[in-house]
Design an enzyme around this catalytic site. Structure first.
Site, mmCIF file in Angstrom:
data_model
loop_
_atom_site.group_PDB
_atom_site.id
_atom_site.type_symbol
_atom_site.label_atom_id
_atom_site.label_comp_id
_atom_site.label_asym_id
_atom_site.label_seq_id
_atom_site.Cartn_x
_atom_site.Cartn_y
_atom_site.Cartn_z
ATOM 1 N N ARG A 27 -0.580 -58.846 25.288
ATOM 2 C CA ARG A 27 -0.086 -57.600 24.704
ATOM 3 C C ARG A 27 1.306 -57.769 24.113
ATOM 4 O O ARG A 27 1.609 -57.189 23.075
ATOM 5 C CB ARG A 27 -0.100 -56.500 25.767
ATOM 6 N N LYS A 48 18.397 -48.611 10.259
ATOM 7 C CA LYS A 48 17.496 -47.669 10.929
ATOM 8 C C LYS A 48 16.305 -48.427 11.500
ATOM 9 O O LYS A 48 15.173 -48.300 11.040
ATOM 10 C CB LYS A 48 17.066 -46.576 9.955
ATOM 11 N N LYS A 90 31.439 -44.419 3.595
ATOM 12 C CA LYS A 90 30.523 -43.303 3.374
ATOM 13 C C LYS A 90 31.285 -41.985 3.371
ATOM 14 O O LYS A 90 32.520 -41.958 3.492
ATOM 15 C CB LYS A 90 29.433 -43.326 4.445
ATOM 16 N N GLU A 148 29.941 -45.474 -1.011
ATOM 17 C CA GLU A 148 28.926 -44.465 -1.313
ATOM 18 C C GLU A 148 29.467 -43.465 -2.333
ATOM 19 O O GLU A 148 30.557 -42.941 -2.175
ATOM 20 C CB GLU A 148 28.528 -43.734 -0.034
ATOM 21 N N ASP A 202 23.994 -42.554 -4.288
ATOM 22 C CA ASP A 202 23.274 -41.795 -3.265
ATOM 23 C C ASP A 202 22.741 -40.479 -3.833
ATOM 24 O O ASP A 202 23.449 -39.754 -4.538
ATOM 25 C CB ASP A 202 24.217 -41.515 -2.089
#
Length: 364
Positions: A153, A186, A218, A251, A276
Site C-alpha cells: 500500500r 500548494k 506579494k 506580484e 496576477d
C-alpha cells in the site's frame, strides 16, 4: 527484512541499490544509500535524462519513507500477513495499469522496497516518465511474501499520487509549449519534494521549493512596506547585506503596477514579474486574455513574466516567453475536464505465490 515493520531484522541498507531497474542485498552507509538511490533514477518524458528529486536543505526522503512504512505497520506489523502467510513463503507481485497515463514513482518504489527488505528484487519494463496503457503490466517485485504485502500500500500510494501528478503535468506541459509549466507551494504537507519530483518527471519545472530559496514580493509585503517600490528596495538591500544571490519575483495586479516595477529595474533587483488575475472567464466560457496580452507587451521581454491561474483544483504557474498568450484558450478548452482526478492514477497489484522455502516444506 526490517524490525519495526512486522518482519525479522536484517541490515537496513542495501549495497548496490539502483532504483529504476533492480536492487540487491548488502550493507552501506546512510550517505551511500542516498547516492545509490539517485544513481538509477530514470528518464523523463522529454528525454532530458535522469530526473533526480529536487534539492532541499532539510528534507530527508528516507525519513519520509520510514514514516510511511511505520504509520502503516504500527507497533505490531502487518497482523494479517503474520497470521496467514508463512514466514518463508516467496511470491511475485506484478504492477498492472488500470488506466492510461504517465508513470512516476518507480525510483521511489525501489527505495521503499529497499528500506523494508533489501532482499526484494524489482524488474521494471518502463521508466519514470514512460507512458503506459490500461491493462499493461509494467513491472514486478519478487521475494518474501510478507515483505511484499507489507510494502504494497505504501508503494501504490506513492506511485498513484506521483503518476497522477505527472500525467496532469504532461498534459499541461504539452499544451503550453513553448511556455513552461511550474507548480507552487500548494502541496501536501510532508510530501512537497515527492509532489515536485512528480512534476519534473511529467515534464514540468519546479518553482521555489519553499520560503528560503526565492523572494516573492506579494500584496501583503507590498502593503506593509508602503508600496511596490519600497518593497523592492527593501528586498534588494536585504539580499546585498546577506550576500544572497537568489531570484526575486514581484506580484502585480494592474498594468500600472507592471509599469512601476519596470521603471525601477535599474535600481532594485527583480528577476520575474507575476501577472496576477489578468485572465478572466467570460459568460460563454471563453477566456479573455486581453489584459494579460497587454501586460506581456509592456514588459517586452525585459524580465521573465509569470501567470498564476487555477483551473478547478489545480494550481499552476506559467512562464510566458515573450508573447505566448494564445496558449491560454487552447489550454482551457482542451484540458479543464481532466483535472478533477489529477492526483491519482490507478494501478492493480497482482500477487502470485511462487512457493515455500525448503525449510518450510520440511517442517510441514
Amino acid at each position: 527484512m526490517l524490525r519495526g515493520y512486522g518482519v525479522p531484522a536484517l541490515p537496513r541498507i542495501a549495497k548496490g541499490f539502483s532504483p529504476g531497474r533492480s536492487n540487491s542485498s548488502g550493507v552501506s552507509s546512510s550517505v551511500g544509500w542516498r547516492r545509490q538511490a539517485m544513481a538509477g533514477v530514470s528518464k523523463s518524458v522529454n528525454g532530458a535524462g535522469a530526473v533526480p528529486p529536487p534539492v532541499h536543505p532539510t528534507y530527508n526522503l528516507r525519513e519520509v519513507i520510514q514514516l510511511a512504512l511505520s504509520e502503516d505497520a504500527g507497533d505490531r506489523g502487518d497482523v494479517s500477513c503474520l497470521a496467514t502467510i508463512p514466514a518463508e513463503m516467496t511470491a511475485e507481485a506484478r504492477f498492472l495499469a488500470k488506466e492510461n497515463g504517465v508513470i512516476a514513482g518507480i525510483a521511489l518504489a525501489d527505495m521503499v522496497f529497499q528500506e523494508l527488505d533489501p532482499s526484494l528484487k524489482t524488474d521494471w519494463a518502463v521508466e519514470d516518465g514512460s507512458t503506459v496503457e490500461k491493462g499493461q503490466v509494467f513491472g514486478k517485485v519478487c521475494g518474501n511474501a510478507r515483505s511484499i504485502l507489507t510494502a504494497e500500500r505504501v508503494v501504490l500510494n506513492f506511485m498513484q499520487r506521483m503518476s497522477g501528478i505527472a500525467t496532469a503535468t504532461k498534459k499541461m506541459a504539452d499544451a503550453a509549449k513553448p511556455a513552461r509549466i511550474l507548480e507552487t507551494r500548494k502541496t501536501a504537507p510532508g510530501l512537497r519534494l515527492i509532489d515536485k519530483w512528480a512534476v519534473l518527471i511529467g515534464g514540468g519545472e519546479n518553482h521555489r521549493m519553499g520560503l528560503y530559496d526565492m523572494v516573492m514580493v506579494k500584496d501583503n509585503h507590498i502593503a506593509v512596506a508602503g508600496g511596490i517600490e519600497n518593497a523592492i528596495f527593501a528586498v534588494t538591500k536585504y539580499l546585498e547585506e546577506k550576500g544572497l544571490d537568489i531570484g526575486v519575483e514581484v506580484e502585480t495586479r494592474t498594468l500600472d503596477e507592471v509599469r512601476r516595477v519596470l521603471a525601477i529595474l535599474d535600481k532594485g533587483k527583480v528577476t520575474r514579474i507575476m501577472l496576477d488575475n489578468m485572465v478572466s472567464t467570460q459568460a460563454n466560457g471563453d477566456i479573455d486574455v486581453g489584459l494579460l496580452r497587454e501586460a506581456v507587451e509592456i514588459v517586452g521581454g525585459r524580465v521573465q513574466t509569470e501567470v498564476c491561474i487555477m483551473p478547478r483544483k489545480i494550481f499552476l504557474t506559467l512562464i510566458l516567453l515573450q508573447d505566448q498568450t494564445g496558449f491560454w484558450k487552447r489550454y482551457f478548452k482542451h484540458s479543464r475536464k481532466d483535472w478533477e482526478h489529477w492526483c491519482d492514477l490507478h494501478f492493480e497489484w497482482r500477487f502470485d505465490t511462487l512457493g515455500l522455502s525448503i525449510g518450510h516444506l520440511l517442517q510441514s
